[in-house]
Scaffold this motif. Structure first.
Motif, PDB file in Angstrom:
ATOM      1  N   TRP A 202      50.922  43.410  35.753  1.00  0.00           N
ATOM      2  CA  TRP A 202      51.048  44.847  36.000  1.00  0.00           C
ATOM      3  C   TRP A 202      50.681  45.140  37.448  1.00  0.00           C
ATOM      4  CZ3 TRP A 202      46.915  42.670  33.560  1.00  0.00           C
ATOM      5  CH2 TRP A 202      45.645  42.991  34.018  1.00  0.00           C
ATOM      6  N   THR A 203      51.152  46.276  37.913  1.00  0.00           N
ATOM      7  CA  THR A 203      50.881  46.741  39.273  1.00  0.00           C
ATOM      8  C   THR A 203      49.971  47.944  39.185  1.00  0.00           C
ATOM      9  OG1 THR A 203      53.089  46.025  39.929  1.00  0.00           O
ATOM     10  CG2 THR A 203      51.981  47.569  41.399  1.00  0.00           C
ATOM     11  N   GLU A 204      48.964  48.013  40.044  1.00  0.00           N
ATOM     12  CA  GLU A 204      48.083  49.178  40.050  1.00  0.00           C
ATOM     13  C   GLU A 204      48.887  50.398  40.503  1.00  0.00           C
ATOM     14  OE1 GLU A 204      44.864  48.705  42.819  1.00  0.00           O
ATOM     15  OE2 GLU A 204      46.208  48.689  44.512  1.00  0.00           O
ATOM     16  N   PRO A 205      48.461  51.591  40.126  1.00  0.00           N
ATOM     17  CA  PRO A 205      49.220  52.797  40.475  1.00  0.00           C
ATOM     18  C   PRO A 205      49.486  52.963  41.979  1.00  0.00           C
ATOM     19  CG  PRO A 205      47.607  53.327  38.803  1.00  0.00           C
ATOM     20  CD  PRO A 205      47.346  51.901  39.228  1.00  0.00           C
ATOM     21  N   ALA A 206      48.549  52.556  42.821  1.00  0.00           N
ATOM     22  CA  ALA A 206      48.751  52.673  44.273  1.00  0.00           C
ATOM     23  C   ALA A 206      49.801  51.683  44.779  1.00  0.00           C
ATOM     24  CB  ALA A 206      47.435  52.457  45.010  1.00  0.00           C
ATOM     25  N   GLY A 207      50.066  50.639  44.005  1.00  0.00           N
ATOM     26  CA  GLY A 207      51.104  49.674  44.352  1.00  0.00           C
ATOM     27  C   GLY A 207      50.697  48.595  45.337  1.00  0.00           C
ATOM     28  N   THR A 208      49.439  48.528  45.703  1.00  0.00           N
ATOM     29  CA  THR A 208      49.029  47.511  46.675  1.00  0.00           C
ATOM     30  C   THR A 208      48.561  46.217  46.026  1.00  0.00           C
ATOM     31  OG1 THR A 208      46.813  48.449  46.785  1.00  0.00           O
ATOM     32  CG2 THR A 208      48.384  49.181  48.445  1.00  0.00           C
ATOM     33  N   ARG A 209      48.219  46.256  44.760  1.00  0.00           N
ATOM     34  CA  ARG A 209      47.770  45.059  44.054  1.00  0.00           C
ATOM     35  C   ARG A 209      48.611  44.825  42.802  1.00  0.00           C
ATOM     36  NH1 ARG A 209      43.639  42.865  46.479  1.00  0.00           N
ATOM     37  NH2 ARG A 209      42.237  44.163  47.669  1.00  0.00           N
ATOM     38  N   VAL A 210      48.796  43.544  42.509  1.00  0.00           N
ATOM     39  CA  VAL A 210      49.530  43.117  41.319  1.00  0.00           C
ATOM     40  C   VAL A 210      48.643  42.121  40.604  1.00  0.00           C
ATOM     41  CG1 VAL A 210      51.658  42.097  40.451  1.00  0.00           C
ATOM     42  CG2 VAL A 210      51.702  43.384  42.569  1.00  0.00           C
ATOM     43  N   PHE A 211      48.541  42.256  39.284  1.00  0.00           N
ATOM     44  CA  PHE A 211      47.650  41.413  38.500  1.00  0.00           C
ATOM     45  C   PHE A 211      48.453  40.556  37.529  1.00  0.00           C
ATOM     46  CE2 PHE A 211      45.477  45.303  39.702  1.00  0.00           C
ATOM     47  CZ  PHE A 211      44.389  44.783  40.391  1.00  0.00           C
ATOM     48  N   LEU A 212      48.015  39.317  37.365  1.00  0.00           N
ATOM     49  CA  LEU A 212      48.693  38.343  36.515  1.00  0.00           C
ATOM     50  C   LEU A 212      47.665  37.712  35.587  1.00  0.00           C
ATOM     51  CD1 LEU A 212      51.102  36.390  35.847  1.00  0.00           C
ATOM     52  CD2 LEU A 212      50.222  34.953  37.706  1.00  0.00           C
ATOM     53  N   VAL A 213      48.004  37.594  34.301  1.00  0.00           N
ATOM     54  CA  VAL A 213      47.160  36.904  33.315  1.00  0.00           C
ATOM     55  C   VAL A 213      48.045  35.892  32.608  1.00  0.00           C
ATOM     56  CG1 VAL A 213      45.675  37.149  31.298  1.00  0.00           C
ATOM     57  CG2 VAL A 213      45.746  38.973  33.014  1.00  0.00           C
ATOM     58  N   MET A 214      47.597  34.623  32.595  1.00  0.00           N
ATOM     59  CA  MET A 214      48.381  33.540  31.995  1.00  0.00           C
ATOM     60  C   MET A 214      47.472  32.626  31.182  1.00  0.00           C
ATOM     61  SD  MET A 214      49.149  31.269  35.385  1.00  0.00           S
ATOM     62  CE  MET A 214      48.185  31.784  36.799  1.00  0.00           C
ATOM     63  N   PRO A 215      48.054  31.744  30.373  1.00  0.00           N
ATOM     64  CA  PRO A 215      47.236  30.846  29.554  1.00  0.00           C
ATOM     65  C   PRO A 215      46.385  29.911  30.407  1.00  0.00           C
ATOM     66  CG  PRO A 215      49.577  30.640  29.006  1.00  0.00           C
ATOM     67  CD  PRO A 215      49.481  31.519  30.200  1.00  0.00           C
ATOM     68  N   SER A 216      45.222  29.516  29.884  1.00  0.00           N
ATOM     69  CA  SER A 216      44.362  28.572  30.594  1.00  0.00           C
ATOM     70  C   SER A 216      44.215  27.290  29.794  1.00  0.00           C
ATOM     71  CB  SER A 216      42.993  29.185  30.853  1.00  0.00           C
ATOM     72  OG  SER A 216      42.307  29.354  29.636  1.00  0.00           O
ATOM     73  N   GLN A 217      43.837  26.248  30.495  1.00  0.00           N
ATOM     74  CA  GLN A 217      43.662  24.946  29.870  1.00  0.00           C
ATOM     75  C   GLN A 217      42.204  24.759  29.484  1.00  0.00           C
ATOM     76  OE1 GLN A 217      45.150  21.811  32.282  1.00  0.00           O
ATOM     77  NE2 GLN A 217      44.474  20.209  30.921  1.00  0.00           N
ATOM     78  N   GLY A 218      41.967  24.353  28.263  1.00  0.00           N
ATOM     79  CA  GLY A 218      40.616  24.032  27.835  1.00  0.00           C
ATOM     80  C   GLY A 218      39.721  25.236  27.603  1.00  0.00           C
ATOM     81  N   SER A 219      40.302  26.434  27.501  1.00  0.00           N
ATOM     82  CA  SER A 219      39.505  27.628  27.274  1.00  0.00           C
ATOM     83  C   SER A 219      40.267  28.564  26.355  1.00  0.00           C
ATOM     84  CB  SER A 219      39.219  28.329  28.601  1.00  0.00           C
ATOM     85  OG  SER A 219      38.597  29.570  28.371  1.00  0.00           O
ATOM     86  N   ARG A 220      39.524  29.312  25.575  1.00  0.00           N
ATOM     87  CA  ARG A 220      40.139  30.308  24.701  1.00  0.00           C
ATOM     88  C   ARG A 220      40.632  31.494  25.513  1.00  0.00           C
ATOM     89  NH1 ARG A 220      38.729  34.830  22.141  1.00  0.00           N
ATOM     90  NH2 ARG A 220      36.632  34.887  22.981  1.00  0.00           N
ATOM     91  N   LEU A 221      39.953  31.752  26.638  1.00  0.00           N
ATOM     92  CA  LEU A 221      40.324  32.888  27.476  1.00  0.00           C
ATOM     93  C   LEU A 221      41.418  32.512  28.466  1.00  0.00           C
ATOM     94  CD1 LEU A 221      36.834  34.406  28.328  1.00  0.00           C
ATOM     95  CD2 LEU A 221      38.513  35.237  26.688  1.00  0.00           C
ATOM     96  N   PRO A 222      42.298  33.441  28.759  1.00  0.00           N
ATOM     97  CA  PRO A 222      43.335  33.192  29.758  1.00  0.00           C
ATOM     98  C   PRO A 222      42.757  33.267  31.173  1.00  0.00           C
ATOM     99  CG  PRO A 222      43.490  35.422  28.939  1.00  0.00           C
ATOM    100  CD  PRO A 222      42.420  34.744  28.137  1.00  0.00           C
ATOM    101  N   VAL A 223      43.601  33.044  32.149  1.00  0.00           N
ATOM    102  CA  VAL A 223      43.227  33.079  33.555  1.00  0.00           C
ATOM    103  C   VAL A 223      43.939  34.247  34.224  1.00  0.00           C
ATOM    104  CG1 VAL A 223      43.518  31.865  35.756  1.00  0.00           C
ATOM    105  CG2 VAL A 223      42.817  30.610  33.721  1.00  0.00           C
ATOM    106  N   GLY A 224      43.198  35.003  35.031  1.00  0.00           N
ATOM    107  CA  GLY A 224      43.787  36.120  35.755  1.00  0.00           C
ATOM    108  C   GLY A 224      43.744  35.910  37.256  1.00  0.00           C
ATOM    109  N   VAL A 225      44.775  36.403  37.938  1.00  0.00           N
ATOM    110  CA  VAL A 225      44.843  36.328  39.398  1.00  0.00           C
ATOM    111  C   VAL A 225      45.195  37.720  39.910  1.00  0.00           C
ATOM    112  CG1 VAL A 225      45.981  35.284  41.398  1.00  0.00           C
ATOM    113  CG2 VAL A 225      45.623  33.926  39.318  1.00  0.00           C
TER     114      VAL A 225
END
Length: 156
Positions: free
Chosen positions: A40-63
């Motif tokens: 998703w993109t923040e409303p101001a449009g300057t940042r974009v966030f990504l969440v994808m599967p992670s290895q060896g963890s129940r939680l995903p990884v975000g960038v």
């Protein structure tokens, strides 16, 4: 496919340095069931966030990415992940911190809607969408692993 149970789990997917800039999309309801990745993109449009599967963890990884260049001149650009072509208003440099002294960037769809573009192209060509998603997920994982030293695993 992966599941994000709570807002706290989603926040924990991001590195502490990225959590400072994180702005969740309005109307998000938990638990989230994510087929490939979430972007998703923040409303101001300057940042974009990504969440994808992670290895060896129940939680995903975000960038958290920052849009470092927008609205370039005429011509077309290609996304390094989905290989779609578009104008400089659609595809450009997204950067993220590796550490406090170093940033890395990659030429991507500025809204990270790679999945939708690939699925549409697959439908038009008579291919199965899952067939085109695996290489995309592998490229995303490779970026996280090689550029950011984050362990991820592409979906099978």
């Amino acid at each position: 496919m992966f599941r994000i149970e709570t807002e706290k789990d989603l926040l924990q997917a991001f590195r502490p340095r990225d959590r400072k800039t994180l702005e969740l999309p309005a109307g998000l309801k938990f638990p989230l069931f994510v087929r490939d990745y979430l972007a998703w993109t923040e409303p101001a449009g300057t940042r974009v966030f990504l969440v994808m599967p992670s290895q060896g963890s129940r939680l995903p990884v975000g960038v958290a990415f920052r849009r470092d260049s927008q609205g370039g001149g005429p011509g077309s650009c290609m996304c390094d992940w989905c290989h779609s072509y578009g104008t400089a208003d659609e595809i450009g440099m997204l950067t993220t911190d590796v550490n406090s002294k170093r940033r890395v960037g990659v030429s991507l769809c500025l809204d990270l809607r790679c999945k939708e573009k690939l699925e549409t192209a697959a439908d038009l060509s008579g291919r199965h969408p899952l067939e085109v998603m695996k290489p995309l997920m592998e490229r995303m994982s490779r970026f996280a692993r090689e550029a950011l030293h984050i362990e991820t695993v592409p979906e099978d």
